[in-house]
Design a protein around this motif. Structure first.
Motif, mmCIF file in Angstrom:
data_model
loop_
_atom_site.group_PDB
_atom_site.id
_atom_site.type_symbol
_atom_site.label_atom_id
_atom_site.label_comp_id
_atom_site.label_asym_id
_atom_site.label_seq_id
_atom_site.Cartn_x
_atom_site.Cartn_y
_atom_site.Cartn_z
ATOM 1 N N GLN A 467 -15.862 29.517 12.869
ATOM 2 C CA GLN A 467 -16.104 28.314 13.661
ATOM 3 C C GLN A 467 -16.868 27.268 12.865
ATOM 4 O O GLN A 467 -16.640 26.062 13.002
ATOM 5 N N ASN A 468 -17.784 27.732 12.000
ATOM 6 C CA ASN A 468 -18.565 26.800 11.184
ATOM 7 C C ASN A 468 -17.640 25.961 10.303
ATOM 8 O O ASN A 468 -17.771 24.731 10.236
ATOM 9 N N HIS A 469 -16.672 26.601 9.643
ATOM 10 C CA HIS A 469 -15.746 25.871 8.785
ATOM 11 C C HIS A 469 -14.871 24.923 9.604
ATOM 12 O O HIS A 469 -14.705 23.755 9.242
ATOM 13 N N LEU A 470 -14.300 25.422 10.692
ATOM 14 C CA LEU A 470 -13.388 24.606 11.497
ATOM 15 C C LEU A 470 -14.080 23.354 12.024
ATOM 16 O O LEU A 470 -13.533 22.242 11.956
ATOM 17 N N THR A 471 -15.306 23.528 12.527
ATOM 18 C CA THR A 471 -16.042 22.401 13.107
ATOM 19 C C THR A 471 -16.454 21.391 12.045
ATOM 20 O O THR A 471 -16.220 20.187 12.169
#
Length: 486
Positions: A467-471
């Motif tokens: 989620q960190n990368h996607l966001t």
């Protein structure tokens, strides 16, 4: 310019307090010009030219000219991309925007790996040359000392890095100019020595310009390509350069002249003063020529210059790896802690990471007796990975030409030859890869290099779903493409 104050590779670091984290444009034209020269004059000229001359003969002149010619177009493509959107603060920014998030991840981490490997090789070289100057000193002392010194000088401000690189590059320039002037005096006075008379005729009187035939010419490429790693450093520094629209083109356009003067000019003089048949791998032609001129302290002077050159390269490695990890953290491709800056706007956490990894070079000093072979292998791995990064520049440029015609039309720094030259340079890189298969040592390194990309692929398959990368990636790309944000 206020772009560096907003979200993105130089924007909010993602911390809870929302504190703005941005790099500072503190590198002046003086810094960026000498940084470009320092990047274009690698340790390969001082340390590796003896081997290159011995395998290729006078044809090495054409080897350096061709590599320099091709890399000029790589730099022009990089320059046009960086100036097409001043929100691009690193190679991974335009690769991620134009080719996709995978490209930003692979480019950023591979460039980081390139400089870590090169930095490790530099630490080994620094220890070796310190031993030549001060025999008997434990090898680990200069290895650790240089890392501590570079860390201490890089932590205060980016201007401190620029100042160091300015003086490091100046020392290399003075050494090469001194060699050229000394050599010309010897040639025009018909200087006599054991190997003959100093004369430009030495370039073709000992077997012609291609004494080892085509394959000897090819062998020169697989050695010489490492000498050019770092030529793209002006792009790494673009985010911290004052007035990039003016200073970046000036630095890139001067690269061909610098290569002609510092590489080709120095090699022509060396082989004119002493026939190429007298040079052997592992010995510096610079020392040999100054010694011929009767300068008794030649060995000490050239060892100091080579030591400075290796220090310069290690300094560039610490700078570029820390900035690349900082940019990767902004895109969610590296731990968030590396996306934070000190109060002086220096990515100190990323700097500490780079320095810790460079300490592995100290360990390698005690790995065995055949450090020379290990040095050759890691430099080849580094050169192959740099070619991957340069290839990403060109592929990004092709997509940019197709998707952003309005940007291309408005560009004031168009790449000469456009798409056609991109394919010419890509074909040249294929030739270099083939050249690396013609020698046992470089073939081994070439076969080992894919391990890095396999490890990267595994890491990417994990990171791309977090989620960190996607966001953070979505937010970063939105920032890069939002023309309303200045």
């Amino acid at each position: 310019m206020t772009a560096q104050n907003t979200e993105g590779s130089v924007g909010v670091d993602g911390t809870a307090d929302g504190e703005e984290q941005h790099l500072k444009r503190a590198l002046s034209n003086r810094h960026i010009q000498l940084l470009a020269i320092g990047g274009a004059i690698g340790t390969g000229l001082f340390m590796g030219s003896g081997k290159t001359i011995s395998v290729a003969g006078p044809s090495v002149i054409f080897v350096y000219m061709i590599i320099g010619f091709m890399l000029f177009f790589v730099m022009r493509a990089m320059g046009e991309l960086l100036l097409s959107n001043l929100k691009y603060k690193s190679f991974s920014d335009f690769a991620s925007d134009l080719l996709g998030p995978w490209a930003g991840f692979f480019t950023g981490w591979t460039y980081w790996f390139c400089w870590v490997v090169t930095g490790v090789a530099d630490v080994i070289a620094i220890a070796g040359y310190t031993d030549a100057l001060f025999p008997g000193i434990p090898l680990w002392i200069p290895g650790v000392l240089v890392i501590v010194i570079l860390l201490a000088l890089n932590l205060p401000t980016v201007a401190a890095f620029g100042e160091m690189e300015f003086w490091f590059a100046l020392i290399k320039i003075v050494a090469i100019v001194a060699l050229i002037i000394t050599g010309l005096v010897m040639i025009f006075t018909g200087f006599q020595h054991d190997a003959g008379t100093a004369s430009f005729a030495n370039l073709w009187d000992h077997g012609g310009m291609f004494p080892h035939g085509f394959m000897g010419f090819v062998a020169g490429f697989q050695i010489a390509v490492f000498a050019f790693v770092g030529v793209e450093l002006v792009g790494t520094a673009a985010a911290e350069t004052k007035d990039p629209e003016k200073n970046l083109p000036k630095a890139i356009n001067a690269i061909p002249i610098r290569i002609l003067l510092f590489y080709v000019g120095a090699l022509v003089i060396l082989m004119a003063v002493t026939p190429w048949t007298e040079y052997v791998a592992g010995e510096s032609p610079f020392i040999a020529m100054f010694a011929l001129a009767g300068l008794g302290i030649a060995a000490t002077v050239v060892n100091l210059v080579v030591l400075t050159s290796a220090m310069s390269s290690a300094n560039s490695g610490i700078y570029s790896t820390s900035r690349m990890v900082f940019g990767l953290a902004k895109d969610g491709d590296a731990p968030r802690i590396f996306g934070r800056l000190s109060k002086r706007r220096v990515p100190q956490n990323a700097l500490f990471l780079s320095c810790i990894l460079l300490l592995s070079g100290v360990v390698l000093l005690y790995a065995g007796k055949d450090i020379g072979t290990a040095f050759d292998m890691v430099t080849t791995v580094s050169a192959v990975c740099f070619m991957f990064v340069w290839t990403i520049f060109l592929c990004s440029y092709l997509v940019y030409r197709r998707r952003r015609p309005e940007k291309v039309a408005a560009s004031t720094f168009r790449m000469p030859g456009g798409v056609f030259m991109v394919y010419v340079v890509l074909a040249f890189f294929v030739f270099i890869l083939w050249a690396l298969t013609t020698q046992p040592d470089t073939l081994t390194a070439l076969l080992v290099t894919p391990i890095w990309f396999v490890l990267l692929l595994v890491a990417w398959l994990f990171v791309r779903r977090t989620q960190n990368h996607l966001t953070r990636h979505a937010k970063h790309i939105a920032y890069l493409r939002d023309d309303s944000v200045e």
